[in-house]
Design a protein around this motif. Structure first.
Motif, PDB file in Angstrom:
ATOM      1  N   ARG A 152     -76.105 -70.683  29.729  1.00 32.28           N
ATOM      2  CA  ARG A 152     -75.833 -69.354  30.284  1.00 32.28           C
ATOM      3  C   ARG A 152     -74.328 -69.172  30.490  1.00 32.28           C
ATOM      4  O   ARG A 152     -73.779 -68.109  30.240  1.00 32.28           O
ATOM      5  CB  ARG A 152     -76.592 -69.166  31.603  1.00 32.28           C
ATOM      6  CG  ARG A 152     -76.618 -67.725  32.083  1.00 32.28           C
ATOM      7  CD  ARG A 152     -77.301 -67.620  33.435  1.00 32.28           C
ATOM      8  NE  ARG A 152     -77.727 -66.292  33.755  1.00 32.28           N
ATOM      9  CZ  ARG A 152     -76.922 -65.279  34.050  1.00 32.28           C
ATOM     10  NH1 ARG A 152     -75.611 -65.447  34.035  1.00 32.28           N
ATOM     11  NH2 ARG A 152     -77.417 -64.090  34.344  1.00 32.28           N
ATOM     12  N   ALA A 153     -73.658 -70.220  30.949  1.00 34.45           N
ATOM     13  CA  ALA A 153     -72.214 -70.160  31.156  1.00 34.45           C
ATOM     14  C   ALA A 153     -71.474 -69.947  29.840  1.00 34.45           C
ATOM     15  O   ALA A 153     -70.494 -69.191  29.794  1.00 34.45           O
ATOM     16  CB  ALA A 153     -71.721 -71.432  31.850  1.00 34.45           C
ATOM     17  N   GLU A 154     -71.920 -70.589  28.785  1.00 35.21           N
ATOM     18  CA  GLU A 154     -71.299 -70.379  27.471  1.00 35.21           C
ATOM     19  C   GLU A 154     -71.441 -68.918  27.051  1.00 35.21           C
ATOM     20  O   GLU A 154     -70.495 -68.320  26.535  1.00 35.21           O
ATOM     21  CB  GLU A 154     -71.924 -71.298  26.417  1.00 35.21           C
ATOM     22  CG  GLU A 154     -71.506 -72.741  26.535  1.00 35.21           C
ATOM     23  CD  GLU A 154     -70.030 -72.961  26.273  1.00 35.21           C
ATOM     24  OE1 GLU A 154     -69.431 -72.232  25.449  1.00 35.21           O
ATOM     25  OE2 GLU A 154     -69.457 -73.872  26.901  1.00 35.21           O
ATOM     26  N   ALA A 157     -68.373 -66.193  26.553  1.00 38.22           N
ATOM     27  CA  ALA A 157     -68.191 -65.397  25.338  1.00 38.22           C
ATOM     28  C   ALA A 157     -68.125 -63.911  25.675  1.00 38.22           C
ATOM     29  O   ALA A 157     -67.296 -63.175  25.125  1.00 38.22           O
ATOM     30  CB  ALA A 157     -69.323 -65.682  24.349  1.00 38.22           C
ATOM     31  N   ILE A 158     -68.984 -63.462  26.577  1.00 33.10           N
ATOM     32  CA  ILE A 158     -68.959 -62.062  27.001  1.00 33.10           C
ATOM     33  C   ILE A 158     -67.631 -61.752  27.683  1.00 33.10           C
ATOM     34  O   ILE A 158     -67.031 -60.693  27.458  1.00 33.10           O
ATOM     35  CB  ILE A 158     -70.155 -61.739  27.916  1.00 33.10           C
ATOM     36  CG1 ILE A 158     -71.444 -61.735  27.099  1.00 33.10           C
ATOM     37  CG2 ILE A 158     -69.963 -60.399  28.629  1.00 33.10           C
ATOM     38  CD1 ILE A 158     -72.710 -61.669  27.927  1.00 33.10           C
ATOM     39  N   ARG A 160     -75.809 -66.208  43.379  1.00 36.02           N
ATOM     40  CA  ARG A 160     -74.841 -67.312  43.301  1.00 36.02           C
ATOM     41  C   ARG A 160     -74.506 -67.648  41.850  1.00 36.02           C
ATOM     42  O   ARG A 160     -73.353 -67.876  41.497  1.00 36.02           O
ATOM     43  CB  ARG A 160     -75.388 -68.551  44.030  1.00 36.02           C
ATOM     44  CG  ARG A 160     -74.428 -69.685  44.059  1.00 36.02           C
ATOM     45  CD  ARG A 160     -73.155 -69.323  44.829  1.00 36.02           C
ATOM     46  NE  ARG A 160     -72.208 -70.412  44.735  1.00 36.02           N
ATOM     47  CZ  ARG A 160     -70.941 -70.275  44.359  1.00 36.02           C
ATOM     48  NH1 ARG A 160     -70.453 -69.097  44.091  1.00 36.02           N
ATOM     49  NH2 ARG A 160     -70.164 -71.317  44.286  1.00 36.02           N
ATOM     50  N   ILE A 161     -75.528 -67.676  40.989  1.00 32.51           N
ATOM     51  CA  ILE A 161     -75.289 -67.945  39.572  1.00 32.51           C
ATOM     52  C   ILE A 161     -74.341 -66.904  38.996  1.00 32.51           C
ATOM     53  O   ILE A 161     -73.375 -67.239  38.300  1.00 32.51           O
ATOM     54  CB  ILE A 161     -76.618 -67.979  38.784  1.00 32.51           C
ATOM     55  CG1 ILE A 161     -77.422 -69.238  39.149  1.00 32.51           C
ATOM     56  CG2 ILE A 161     -76.365 -67.919  37.272  1.00 32.51           C
ATOM     57  CD1 ILE A 161     -78.830 -69.262  38.597  1.00 32.51           C
ATOM     58  N   ILE A 162     -74.585 -65.642  39.305  1.00 35.69           N
ATOM     59  CA  ILE A 162     -73.740 -64.570  38.774  1.00 35.69           C
ATOM     60  C   ILE A 162     -72.326 -64.674  39.327  1.00 35.69           C
ATOM     61  O   ILE A 162     -71.352 -64.437  38.599  1.00 35.69           O
ATOM     62  CB  ILE A 162     -74.379 -63.196  39.037  1.00 35.69           C
ATOM     63  CG1 ILE A 162     -75.588 -63.026  38.104  1.00 35.69           C
ATOM     64  CG2 ILE A 162     -73.381 -62.068  38.840  1.00 35.69           C
ATOM     65  CD1 ILE A 162     -76.410 -61.779  38.360  1.00 35.69           C
ATOM     66  N   ASP A 163     -72.175 -65.046  40.593  1.00 40.00           N
ATOM     67  CA  ASP A 163     -70.837 -65.248  41.160  1.00 40.00           C
ATOM     68  C   ASP A 163     -70.054 -66.275  40.343  1.00 40.00           C
ATOM     69  O   ASP A 163     -68.880 -66.079  40.023  1.00 40.00           O
ATOM     70  CB  ASP A 163     -70.908 -65.728  42.614  1.00 40.00           C
ATOM     71  CG  ASP A 163     -71.293 -64.640  43.586  1.00 40.00           C
ATOM     72  OD1 ASP A 163     -71.233 -63.449  43.223  1.00 40.00           O
ATOM     73  OD2 ASP A 163     -71.656 -64.997  44.726  1.00 40.00           O
ATOM     74  N   VAL A 164     -70.704 -67.367  40.014  1.00 39.54           N
ATOM     75  CA  VAL A 164     -70.057 -68.431  39.243  1.00 39.54           C
ATOM     76  C   VAL A 164     -69.746 -67.946  37.830  1.00 39.54           C
ATOM     77  O   VAL A 164     -68.650 -68.170  37.304  1.00 39.54           O
ATOM     78  CB  VAL A 164     -70.924 -69.701  39.222  1.00 39.54           C
ATOM     79  CG1 VAL A 164     -70.373 -70.733  38.249  1.00 39.54           C
ATOM     80  CG2 VAL A 164     -71.043 -70.300  40.615  1.00 39.54           C
ATOM     81  N   GLN A 210     -65.717 -65.788  33.732  1.00 35.98           N
ATOM     82  CA  GLN A 210     -65.166 -64.697  32.930  1.00 35.98           C
ATOM     83  C   GLN A 210     -63.743 -64.343  33.371  1.00 35.98           C
ATOM     84  O   GLN A 210     -62.900 -64.044  32.533  1.00 35.98           O
ATOM     85  CB  GLN A 210     -66.049 -63.456  33.022  1.00 35.98           C
ATOM     86  CG  GLN A 210     -67.365 -63.616  32.309  1.00 35.98           C
ATOM     87  CD  GLN A 210     -68.215 -62.361  32.344  1.00 35.98           C
ATOM     88  OE1 GLN A 210     -67.926 -61.397  33.043  1.00 35.98           O
ATOM     89  NE2 GLN A 210     -69.294 -62.385  31.581  1.00 35.98           N
ATOM     90  N   LYS A 211     -63.462 -64.402  34.662  1.00 36.48           N
ATOM     91  CA  LYS A 211     -62.129 -64.076  35.165  1.00 36.48           C
ATOM     92  C   LYS A 211     -61.100 -65.126  34.781  1.00 36.48           C
ATOM     93  O   LYS A 211     -59.935 -64.823  34.612  1.00 36.48           O
ATOM     94  CB  LYS A 211     -62.158 -63.931  36.685  1.00 36.48           C
ATOM     95  CG  LYS A 211     -62.794 -62.661  37.164  1.00 36.48           C
ATOM     96  CD  LYS A 211     -62.790 -62.596  38.678  1.00 36.48           C
ATOM     97  CE  LYS A 211     -63.484 -61.349  39.173  1.00 36.48           C
ATOM     98  NZ  LYS A 211     -63.577 -61.331  40.635  1.00 36.48           N
ATOM     99  N   ASN A 212     -61.538 -66.375  34.678  1.00 41.79           N
ATOM    100  CA  ASN A 212     -60.612 -67.474  34.424  1.00 41.79           C
ATOM    101  C   ASN A 212     -60.280 -67.660  32.959  1.00 41.79           C
ATOM    102  O   ASN A 212     -59.465 -68.504  32.618  1.00 41.79           O
ATOM    103  CB  ASN A 212     -61.164 -68.785  34.997  1.00 41.79           C
ATOM    104  CG  ASN A 212     -61.179 -68.748  36.511  1.00 41.79           C
ATOM    105  OD1 ASN A 212     -60.365 -68.097  37.137  1.00 41.79           O
ATOM    106  ND2 ASN A 212     -62.131 -69.444  37.109  1.00 41.79           N
ATOM    107  N   ASP A 213     -60.898 -66.917  32.093  1.00 43.33           N
ATOM    108  CA  ASP A 213     -60.588 -67.063  30.652  1.00 43.33           C
ATOM    109  C   ASP A 213     -59.578 -66.040  30.219  1.00 43.33           C
ATOM    110  O   ASP A 213     -59.331 -65.048  30.746  1.00 43.33           O
ATOM    111  CB  ASP A 213     -61.855 -66.929  29.821  1.00 43.33           C
ATOM    112  CG  ASP A 213     -62.704 -68.204  29.874  1.00 43.33           C
ATOM    113  OD1 ASP A 213     -62.163 -69.246  30.270  1.00 43.33           O
ATOM    114  OD2 ASP A 213     -63.879 -68.121  29.528  1.00 43.33           O
TER     115      ASP A 213
END
Length: 86
Positions: free
Chosen positions: A24-26, A30-31, A74-78, A83-86
């Motif tokens: 999911r993180a990958e 990408a998004i 919590r999952i969405i927060d992470v 997304q912000k850090n890329d």
């Protein structure tokens, strides 16, 4: 089943959950890259509400819908942070 067997089962399930969360993180990463390229905001409240509705519909228990949504918040927060850090 004995406690040790249940714990082994939980360990196996945790390993599957970790793999799925990383997948999911990958996808979120990408998004995020696409959003950045198109100058779109990372935070999309409508999409988050759609996700919460989707997981509520998919929920068959024993967790309640509010409990499932708590986990997904919590999952969405992470994922948003990724997304912000890329």
């Amino acid at each position: 089943m004995e406690i040790s067997e249940w714990r082994q089962k939980i360990d196996e399930l945790d390993e599957q959950i970790v793999r799925l969360i990383n997948q999911r993180a990958e996808a979120a990463k990408a998004i995020g890259e696409l959003k950045q390229k198109d100058s779109l905001p990372v935070y999309e409240p409508k999409r988050e509400q759609d996700v919460f509705e989707h997981v509520r519909r998919a929920n068959r228990g024993p967790l309640s819908n509010p409990e499932i949504v708590d986990i997904y918040e919590r999952i969405i927060d992470v994922m948003r942070a990724i997304q912000k850090n890329d």
